[in-house]
Scaffold this active site. Structure first.
Site, PDB file in Angstrom:
ATOM      1  N   LYS B  80       6.501   8.937   9.343  1.00  0.00           N
ATOM      2  CA  LYS B  80       6.129   7.714   8.614  1.00  0.00           C
ATOM      3  C   LYS B  80       7.075   6.579   8.990  1.00  0.00           C
ATOM      4  O   LYS B  80       8.274   6.815   9.199  1.00  0.00           O
ATOM      5  CB  LYS B  80       6.189   7.991   7.107  1.00  0.00           C
ATOM      6  CG  LYS B  80       5.615   6.871   6.235  1.00  0.00           C
ATOM      7  CD  LYS B  80       5.680   7.261   4.749  1.00  0.00           C
ATOM      8  CE  LYS B  80       5.112   6.178   3.851  1.00  0.00           C
ATOM      9  NZ  LYS B  80       5.188   6.547   2.421  1.00  0.00           N
ATOM     10  N   SER B 155       0.985   5.966  -0.043  1.00  0.00           N
ATOM     11  CA  SER B 155       1.243   5.061   1.046  1.00  0.00           C
ATOM     12  C   SER B 155       1.381   5.756   2.412  1.00  0.00           C
ATOM     13  O   SER B 155       1.359   5.085   3.435  1.00  0.00           O
ATOM     14  CB  SER B 155       2.516   4.271   0.770  1.00  0.00           C
ATOM     15  OG  SER B 155       3.620   5.154   0.681  1.00  0.00           O
ATOM     16  N   SER B 179       2.973   9.146  -2.950  1.00  0.00           N
ATOM     17  CA  SER B 179       2.612   8.674  -1.604  1.00  0.00           C
ATOM     18  C   SER B 179       2.434   9.749  -0.549  1.00  0.00           C
ATOM     19  O   SER B 179       1.901   9.470   0.519  1.00  0.00           O
ATOM     20  CB  SER B 179       3.647   7.659  -1.119  1.00  0.00           C
ATOM     21  OG  SER B 179       3.461   6.439  -1.779  1.00  0.00           O
TER      22      SER B 179
END
Lengths: 488, 489, 91
Positions: B80, B155, B179
């Site tokens: 990420k 996210s 997330s």
């Protein structure tokens, strides 16, 4: 004008210069004189993702200072974030401590006793915070006003600071100076801060006169300037009060070039620091054992040392207090006494009356004085052994302070040995008598003229003539003159 | 395609045995990205093909020399884009960090490299991880591989999407309020949020630092355990890292049915109530039906304080965000507005141009919650509610081994459907935030589908009970029968 | 509300354009209402949780490490000069 009630509180920021690393990262802490931004890492640069890790020694040092200032040490210590934007900030918040909102700084509720000539004064300590120093701004034109941009060096960012906050117990600028001197001496005795380093101790002073608004003077760099700034501020406020103006609470800046305080333009709303707990640092538990361990390792502090000086060296209170007011001075004294054991009082006299005066006169600090304790001891020995006169000693001292030469070397180079050979002095005296015939005859009946003649001999020998021998010689010559045995 | 669908734990063995060439594998990964990325937009920064192939060649040489070692040797991994990678730009999905290249690796990245993993790309995400849909990214929204009209959740939407699209078998996400779990649920993958402090946060770009953890994501429970084995380690650079060694999570899966006594599973009634769509409820109940029996008892349990979890979470998260994001001022790194003016003006403008709307909204609200006069009413109160939630969980875990509920209250929604209504978007996190508030581990595994839209089952365990959580997840995975799913693209 | 927003935008150093202001004034009201739900719950005598896992700080030894090279330290700076970061003027 009647004496107005003055209340002064101090916030002293002390860098823990004796730490090897910064407060929250392992960057080295001896940033002074280093090229900009070479002592930085992701943590102290505030790079995204970096996290603080507390320096264990910083906690130890803080506990030592807290004990020396008679504080209550919190058992569960928390760090908080204090938010404000400024280009010297790497995260735009400072990791510090807070005494509200569930916060617990390292220590609270202490005191420091000051001894003034007529009384003992207690200044209460409100709290001690551990916090990080910001970076340093450099103005390319040298002025904050005219510089078209700002240069930033973050080498200082993250250096460990103690913020020591007093209650407004101080009543005069002189007391503020005494407080800071004593604090400095304590810090140096604890060996946590080399207070002589530039920027190592910075003070904010707040002052209110006759119940007027609280004025805060920010970032004063030296003890002397704190006293000056406060004197200036009292005068300014008294004048304003005389004119019937009221004093409003504000923040002022100490202009150390012009030696005045000037108002800082601060927007009111900027003062909302939004303190909240620093989740990246779990609470620090200070155990009883830890405190006891530190307490056992505490070095001798100025108050104890003062008493020891009186006891061990038979010094009067005044001498002892002057010496311990500065750790390096006290160390210097003790080193000298080790080498000159016969008369500590004499050592104290030379150091306090002559040595200090010359340092001051030459604009030096104890740190950059070249003379060492062995030089002072040697000087005293030369004096005792009659090799130099007291007058010569006083001319040798400033030279060894500046040059670092030994006293005997100076005496030798400048041919300053005392003349006590009666024959030599007699020859010199005869020469003087012949050059000042009138004075010589006057001296037969006038004491003043005798002194004049002796003075001329001293002048001629540059003070090297032994005063006792000279007096004796002059007397004999005058007797001879009177009895006609001597023709001029 | 065949190699790309292999689970990481098998892939690793095949690589070390020489059955699969790393160069071929990386070539295939790259080809698949070239084929799908324009549709999915899951990647912010892809390492150059030549860099990747060079690394693959070097690794192959190591195998030939017999020097190859590591749990993930040669295995492609996605990271990420809020996890710092030395020399690879790390944007956090924000314009303000568009050109930021970290000079250091996050601890988890170091650990990945140490085990021989090949980092392929940095994945798309909501800007500064603020969102539940990966729509707030400065680099455009990521699309759900199961339905390109819909969001992949957020996210960590990019990380979930590269898994579901069959690009890589492993990915790292981060979970502040769901997330990792939310996109796992929306993409039929598995995502774990570990106990706060289990995985180092050093190098994870903070959004709300008291809540977040980096979490492993994969297409099956075993691979999640494998990745957790790699990244879970005490880190002296993170003051909140829990000291001590970690269990071997893979080993504990070797005999998942070895759990003492019968297993008590609590279905949290607050997580099945208002706001949960009928479709989701149906899928969850059906999945629980498959699970129960054979020593697994499922019973309802109420944690009444959870009603307040969402506002408490948002107050804390926004407050911390307003603090954590203060450093982006365009002096030391990142974007700076090209205007003339004093520092205040330049900062205001830099942050105005550098941050997106949702980030600004959260900074403003967080500043509000911390500001003088409101602190006690909002921030401090939220911390107290957090205590109540912790206590409720403690009580529940006295009776139950694990707690379950849906991961998401709704099905993956259409891109643009909620982005204009912040509160509607916040409501998506209603099931996930309580695990972050309580610091407990929570996982999302596939529970079933409505049409082609996945539904995730959330399982929560007491702090540091990842071993138990993974074992149970493995049992549930077996019983539900959904694993290693790749969206038909 | 607009005044509060302006104050917050200054405190947070985020300039807001007209469009954003209009939007956020509306949002703030709604989000505050959402926050205010916490008012319903009794938190008397409840201690706040600042650190969710009960950990005690583990300290770092006071041992110097290697700082970043100047090159690396300044690499991401939007503007620099002579080893310094270049920031906007103060006044």
């Amino acid at each position: 004008m009647e004496k107005l009630k003055v209340k002064i509180g101090l916030e002293v920021h002390v860098q823990l210069t004796k730490l090897k690393t910064k407060l929250f990262c392992s960057c080295p802490s001896d940033y002074r004189g280093k090229p900009p931004n070479t002592y930085v890492c992701p943590v102290c640069l505030g790079l995204p993702g970096s996290l603080p890790k507390v320096n264990s020694k910083a906690i130890e040092y803080a506990v030592m200072v807290a004990l020396a200032l008679n504080c209550k040490i919190n058992r569960k210590v928390m760090f908080f974030r204090k938010h404000y934007f400024y280009p010297d900030m790497t995260k735009n918040f400072q990791i510090t401590q807070y005494d509200r909102a569930g916060g617990a700084p390292i220590a609270v509720n202490g005191y420091l006793k000051l001894s003034t000539s007529d009384k003992e004064k207690v200044v209460r300590i409100r709290r001690i915070n551990i916090e990080e120093d910001p970076g340093k701004l450099v103005y390319p034109t040298g002025s904050i006003i005219t510089s078209p941009y700002t240069l930033v060096d973050y080498n200082r960012a993250g250096i460990a600071l103690l913020e020591i906050v007093t209650e407004p117990d101080i009543e005069t600028p002189a007391e503020a100076r005494l407080f800071l001197q004593k604090l400095r001496s304590i810090l140096e005795h604890l060996d946590v801060c080399d207070c002589g380093l530039e920027g190592a101790v910075r003070t904010d002073a707040n002052i209110s006169v006759a119940g007027g608004g609280r004025v805060e003077i920010k970032n004063i760099g030296s003890i002397k300037d704190v006293e000056k700034a406060l004197m200036y501020e009292i005068l300014r406020q008294k004048e304003a009060l005389l004119k019937g103006l009221s004093i409003r609470s504000e923040t002022r800046h100490w202009d150390d070039v012009r030696k005045v305080t000037v108002p800082l333009r601060v927007k009111e709303e900027e003062q909302d620091y939004r303190y909240f707990p620093e989740a990246d640092i779990p609470p620090i538990i200070i155990t009883e054992e830890f405190i006891e361990k530190i307490a056992k390792q505490m070095p001798e502090l100025p108050d104890e040392r003062l008493k020891r000086f009186q006891r061990e060296y038979g010094l009067p209170y005044y001498d002892s207090s002057v010496l311990v007011s500065n750790k390096k001075l006290a160390d210097f004294f003790e080193e000298t006494v080790k080498l000159y054991k016969r008369n500590p009082k004499k050592v104290a006299n030379v150091i306090i009356n002559d040595f200090l005066r010359w340092i001051h006169e030459k604009g030096l600090e104890l740190d950059n004085v070249k003379a060492k304790p062995k030089d002072i001891a040697e000087l005293l020995k030369l004096l005792d052994n009659g090799i130099i006169s007291i007058k010569i000693a006083k001319t040798v001292l400033p030279e060894i302070i500046v040059s670092g030469k030994s006293p005997s070397q100076v005496v030798k180079e400048r041919k300053l040995l005392k003349i006590s050979d009666k024959q030599i002095i007699r020859q010199i005296a005869l020469k003087i008598f012949r050059e000042h015939k009138k004075a010589a005859f006057d001296a037969l009946k006038d004491k003043k003229a005798i002194n004049y003649l002796i003075g001329q001999i001293m002048k001629y020998t540059k003070g090297r003539a032994d005063p006792a021998v000279t007096g004796k010689v002059v007397k004999e010559l005058l007797t001879d003159l009177k009895e006609g045995k001597l023709k001029l | 395609m065949d190699v790309l669908s292999k689970p990481a734990n098998e892939l690793g063995e095949l690589i070390l045995s020489g059955a699969i060439s790393i160069v071929d594998l990386i070539d295939k990964v790259y080809e698949r990205i070239m084929k799908l990325e324009s549709k999915v937009n899951a990647i912010i920064t892809l390492r150059s093909r030549s860099d990747l192939l060079k690394e693959a060649e070097n690794k192959e040489k190591e195998i030939k020399r017999g020097a190859a070692k590591g749990l993930l040797f040669g295995v492609p991994v996605a990271v990420k884009d809020n996890i710092s990678t030395k020399g690879i730009r790390t944007t956090c999905g924000s314009k303000i960090l568009e050109n930021y290249v970290p000079p250091y690796d996050a601890t988890v990245v170091k650990l990945l490299k140490k085990e021989g993993a090949i980092i392929i790309c940095k994945t798309n995400m909501d800007e500064f991880a603020m969102g539940s849909s990966t729509e707030t990214s400065y680099f455009g929204p990521t699309r759900n591989p199961w339905d390109l009209e819909r969001v992949p959740g957020g996210s960590s939407g990019g990380s979930a999407a590269v898994l579901a699209a069959g690009i890589v078998p492993l990915a790292l996400g981060s979970d502040t309020g769901g997330s990792v779990r939310c996109p796992a649920a929306f993409t039929a993958t598995v995502g774990l949020k570990p106990t706060y402090g289990l995985v180092s946060r050093y190098g994870l770009i903070a959004y709300a630092n008291s809540l977040e953890q980096i979490g492993p994501m994969a297409r099956n429970v075993t691979d999640v355990a494998l990745l957790l084995n790699v990244i879970s380690k005490y880190d002296e650079n993170d003051g909140t890292s829990i000291p001590g060694s970690r269990p071997d999570y893979m080993y504990s899966l070797s005999n998942p049915y070895h759990i003492k006594g019968s297993l008590k599973v609590g279905l949290v009634v607050e997580m099945m109530g208002e706001g949960v769509s009928d479709e989701v409820r149906k899928v969850i109940l059906r999945a629980l039906d498959k699970i129960s029996g054979e020593g697994i008892e499922i019973e309802e349990v109420s944690l009444s304080s959870l009603k307040y979890a969402l506002p408490a979470y948002y107050i804390i998260a926004m407050s911390e965000a307003s603090s954590n994001l203060a450093r982006y001022d365009g002096v030391r790194y990142g974007f700076r507005a090209k205007i003339d003016g004093d520092w205040n003006k330049v900062y205001m403008e830099t942050r105005a141009q550098g941050f997106g709307l949702e980030v600004k909204r959260r900074i403003i609200m967080g500043t509000f919650a911390l500001s003088a006069g409101y602190f006690d009413q909002y921030y401090l109160r939220a911390l107290k509610v957090r205590t109540l939630i912790l206590n409720d969980f403690r009580r529940a875990f006295k009776k139950f081994n694990v707690l379950v509920g849906p991961t998401m209250p709704i099905l993956p929604f259409k891109i643009g459907e909620k982005i204009k209504d912040p509160l509607a978007m916040y409501m998506c996190d209603i099931e996930t935030v309580s695990a972050n508030l309580a610091g407990i581990p929570a996982i999302s595994i596939p529970a079933g589908f409505i049409g082609n839209l996945p539904v995730g089952l959330q399982i929560m365990a007491p702090p540091l009970h990842e071993e138990l959580l993974l074992k149970i997840s493995k049992i549930f995975e077996d019983k539900i029968g959904l694993r290693n799913l790749i969206a038909p693209l | 509300m607009e005044k509060l927003l302006e104050h917050l935008s200054w405190l947070a150093r985020v300039k807001l354009c007209n469009y954003e202001r209009k939007l956020l004034v509306n949002d703030i009201a709604k989000i505050m209402e959402f926050f205010n739900r916490l008012g319903e719950i009794d938190v008397k005598d409840v201690e706040p949780t600042t650190h969710v896992i009960e950990l005690v700080s583990v300290f770092r030894e006071d041992k110097p490490g290697k700082p970043l090279s100047l090159d690396k330290a300044l690499k991401n700076a939007p503007s620099k000069e002579g080893g310094f970061f270049k920031a906007p003027r103060i006044l």
